[in-house]
Each structure stands twice: as C-alpha cells, then as structure tokens.
Design a protein around this motif. Structure first.
Motif, mmCIF file in Angstrom:
data_model
loop_
_atom_site.group_PDB
_atom_site.id
_atom_site.type_symbol
_atom_site.label_atom_id
_atom_site.label_comp_id
_atom_site.label_asym_id
_atom_site.label_seq_id
_atom_site.Cartn_x
_atom_site.Cartn_y
_atom_site.Cartn_z
ATOM 1 N N THR A 1 0.812 -1.221 0.000
ATOM 2 C CA THR A 1 0.000 0.000 0.000
ATOM 3 C C THR A 1 0.844 1.270 0.000
ATOM 4 O OG1 THR A 1 -0.116 0.180 2.416
ATOM 5 C CG2 THR A 1 -1.799 -1.183 1.316
ATOM 6 N N HIS B 1 1.934 2.340 2.757
ATOM 7 C CA HIS B 1 1.741 2.773 4.147
ATOM 8 C C HIS B 1 1.982 1.615 5.100
ATOM 9 C CE1 HIS B 1 -1.155 6.241 2.774
ATOM 10 N NE2 HIS B 1 0.121 6.506 2.558
ATOM 11 N N ARG C 1 -5.474 2.972 2.533
ATOM 12 C CA ARG C 1 -5.262 2.409 1.200
ATOM 13 C C ARG C 1 -5.623 0.924 1.132
ATOM 14 N NH1 ARG C 1 0.485 4.990 -0.993
ATOM 15 N NH2 ARG C 1 -0.263 7.144 -1.248
ATOM 16 N N ARG D 1 -7.275 6.724 -6.861
ATOM 17 C CA ARG D 1 -7.287 8.007 -6.150
ATOM 18 C C ARG D 1 -7.252 7.759 -4.649
ATOM 19 N NH1 ARG D 1 -12.212 11.519 -8.331
ATOM 20 N NH2 ARG D 1 -11.242 12.978 -6.837
ATOM 21 N N GLU D 2 -6.534 8.631 -3.952
ATOM 22 C CA GLU D 2 -6.489 8.539 -2.494
ATOM 23 C C GLU D 2 -7.888 8.707 -1.920
ATOM 24 O OE1 GLU D 2 -4.072 7.713 -0.626
ATOM 25 O OE2 GLU D 2 -2.151 8.598 -1.247
ATOM 26 N N ARG D 3 -8.155 7.997 -0.832
ATOM 27 C CA ARG D 3 -9.427 8.122 -0.135
ATOM 28 C C ARG D 3 -9.355 9.278 0.866
ATOM 29 N NH1 ARG D 3 -12.704 3.544 0.668
ATOM 30 N NH2 ARG D 3 -12.758 4.075 2.885
ATOM 31 N N ILE E 1 -1.551 5.120 -8.031
ATOM 32 C CA ILE E 1 -1.926 6.499 -7.693
ATOM 33 C C ILE E 1 -1.136 7.483 -8.542
ATOM 34 C CG2 ILE E 1 -1.863 8.244 -5.869
ATOM 35 C CD1 ILE E 1 -2.441 5.946 -3.883
ATOM 36 N N GLY F 1 -7.592 8.471 4.101
ATOM 37 C CA GLY F 1 -6.169 8.136 4.045
ATOM 38 C C GLY F 1 -5.862 6.658 3.953
ATOM 39 N N GLN G 1 1.002 2.708 -4.700
ATOM 40 C CA GLN G 1 1.514 4.044 -5.004
ATOM 41 C C GLN G 1 1.716 4.229 -6.506
ATOM 42 O OE1 GLN G 1 2.142 6.653 -2.620
ATOM 43 N NE2 GLN G 1 2.064 7.731 -4.586
ATOM 44 N N SER H 1 -2.823 3.214 8.352
ATOM 45 C CA SER H 1 -3.955 4.110 8.548
ATOM 46 C C SER H 1 -5.162 3.436 9.173
ATOM 47 C CB SER H 1 -4.366 4.723 7.210
ATOM 48 O OG SER H 1 -4.823 3.703 6.334
ATOM 49 N N TRP I 1 0.609 8.913 5.851
ATOM 50 C CA TRP I 1 -0.746 8.648 5.379
ATOM 51 C C TRP I 1 -1.750 9.702 5.840
ATOM 52 C CZ3 TRP I 1 -4.323 8.032 9.231
ATOM 53 C CH2 TRP I 1 -3.843 7.700 10.493
#
Length: 310
Positions: free
Chosen positions: A75, A77, A119, A112-114, A106, A117, A103, A260, A237
């Motif tokens: 992820t 993260h 993933r 797209r990022e939520r 993205i 935060g 990544q 996250s 994150w």
C-alpha cells in the motif's frame, strides 16, 4: 510432532495433537495446490499469518524448494519493521517476490487517495492486475475463519470469477478434505491453508516452531494517537489530525496491515508466552479490535471480497 495416547487396551494407541492436526491439514492443502495448479502464488506481506503459511510451505516441500512465488500488494503505508522482515525472509530462503505497488497506481492516476487516508480498499485493483499479468491460477492467503464473519463463510478452495469476484453461492462442498480446483479460463482459485487455525492456534504454533516475527507483534514503546477507539501510529498517510495528540505508550500489534487502519493495543506482552496468555483472555477477535477498515459497516469485508479483495 507430538503424539498423544488415547483409548484403552486394544484401541488405536495414539492420535495427533491439536497443532499437529492443523499442521497436517495445511501441509495437505499446500501439496494439493502444488499438484493441481500450474502457477500458484503465496500472498506474503511479512505479517504473522503469511509468515506461518510460508513456514508450513517450507516444511511441506523440504528438501525441495518451495514451488510457489510470493506476491505482496504494497500500500505504501506499511510498517517499516514488517517490510524489513519480509525482505530478510525472502533473501534467507532464496524466494522470488513480486510486489504490486498501490503508489504506482496512484502516481499514474489509475487510483485516487481516499479522504480517510486508508489504502487497504485500494489493494484490489493491483492484486487483480498482478494475478492476470503473471497468470496465477491459485493464490494462497493466510485468511482464517475466526477473523471475521465473511471469512467464516469461505471454503479452503474458493473459486473467483474472471473479474476476481467472490460469490458465496458458488462455494463448493469439501467433504473428507477433498478439494476441487477446477476453474474456467480467466477464473482463479483463492486457497486458505490456515482456515481452521484460530489466532491462539497461530501463536501456539509460532511458539512451538520458534518462528521469528516482526518486533511490532510484541510490546514496545511507540508514539500513537487515539482515533475511533484505537491507537494509530503517525505517518505520511495523514495522521494525526488537528486535535489528535501524540502519546508515548507501551503497545503491540495483534494484526498488521495499512498503518492508517491498523490499531495497536496496550500491552506488556513482550514474549510469545505472554502474548498467548493475553490472547487466551481476550474476547475480541484481532480484526474486530484493531482494524478500522472492518468497522465501516457490518458487511464491509464481504463487499470487498465480492469485488476481488482477499
């Protein structure tokens, strides 16, 4: 392997211990996969369940090498301690690791990022793309039935359609430990060798086999902050937010995923034996206690599995 006496004179004199029975079942599943499929892969994140599954695979095929590649959906993260353990394990055993990076998707604008935060839900597309690109026909994961309600519905061999989706109505019977790996072109099978292990079983097996884990599974001091009833670690994150105060606490992680959404628990359990005692007294599953992504709704995990999540 430990043997326990049963019965009386004239009866069958010995039986496998509980852990030996679980180990035997998992080894049988791993060998079935090797025999039935052409391109199997093990999902390996460096978390405890994937570490135990790899340990079982090493035992299943010794003295030959493990006939499976490894796959990690990263992820971006993840905890540094877990990634370091992952890489050491791969190097130690001379394994082949494929990494699918959230990544990268993205950066290319494909995901797209939520707003929150996390993933974890973004892993599905990279996972399915990696399965299709490498033509994996069986994907082995460390999911267990005691973790969560949707996972309790899963068979050991779980058929996925051409879109990676899971339909509980298409589950096949598995009487007498007979597994059906047949699938049409484009479909694949998810396989869960640890299905019948519980969290306590996993830790007792780790203790018996002296399996090394990332240090974050044991009590250590760490900066954390409170959110939604969990202790989260700060990171790129997006945490902590304004008004969320960092504290230094003695904690450990029961399960490990995206920073996250994976919470720590207050703990003094710094050894395997202490962790086993702590888990035996717990009334919450590890995901129920420390995974925010499973608290989005009653059917959060099942909805993601239908879309192709593990």
């Amino acid at each position: 392997m430990s043997i326990e006496p049963i019965g009386g004179a004239g009866d069958t004199p010995y039986a496998l211990s509980h852990l030996d029975a679980l180990e035997s079942e998992a080894v049988h599943v791993l060998r079935e996969v090797a025999g039935e499929f052409e391109r199997p892969v093990i999902l390996f994140s460096g978390g405890k369940d994937s570490i135990v599954m790899l340990h079982l695979a090493l035992k299943a095929f010794v003295p030959a090498p493990v006939p499976f590649a490894l796959l990690h959906v990263d992820t971006g993260h993840n905890f540094d301690e877990v990634l370091a353990h992952r890489d050491r394990t791969v190097a130690e055993h001379g394994l082949r690791l494929h990494v699918a990076s959230v990544q990268d998707y993205i950066d290319r604008g494909e995901l797209r990022e939520r707003p929150d935060g996390t993933r974890n839900p973004l892993q599905t597309v990279p996972l399915l793309d990696a399965i299709a690109r490498h033509r994996f026909d069986a994907v082995l994961g460390g999911g267990r039935r005691d973790e969560e309600k949707a996972r309790a519905k899963e068979r050991v061999f779980s058929l996925r359609d051409e879109f990676g989706g899971w339909d509980p109505r298409r589950q096949r019977p598995e009487l007498w430990q007979l597994y059906n790996g047949r699938h049409s072109p484009g479909e694949h099978v998810r396989v869960f060798p640890l299905s019948n292990f519980t969290e306590l079983d996993v830790w007792q097996y780790i203790a018996r086999e002296r399996i090394e884990l990332p240090s974050i599974y044991y009590a250590h001091e760490r900066e954390v902050f409170a959110r939604d009833g969990m202790w989260l670690a700060p990171g790129a994150w997006g945490g902590p937010r304004d008004g969320e105060r960092l504290e230094r606490r003695r904690v450990r992680y029961r399960t490990v995923g995206d920073m996250s959404c994976t919470g720590a628990v207050d703990s003094e359990a710094a050894t395997v034996e202490a962790v086993i005692t702590e888990i035996a007294a717990s009334r919450l599953t590890e995901r129920g206690a420390t995974r925010a992504d499973d608290k989005l709704s009653e059917a959060a995990m099942e909805d993601r599995k239908r879309e192709g999540y593990f």
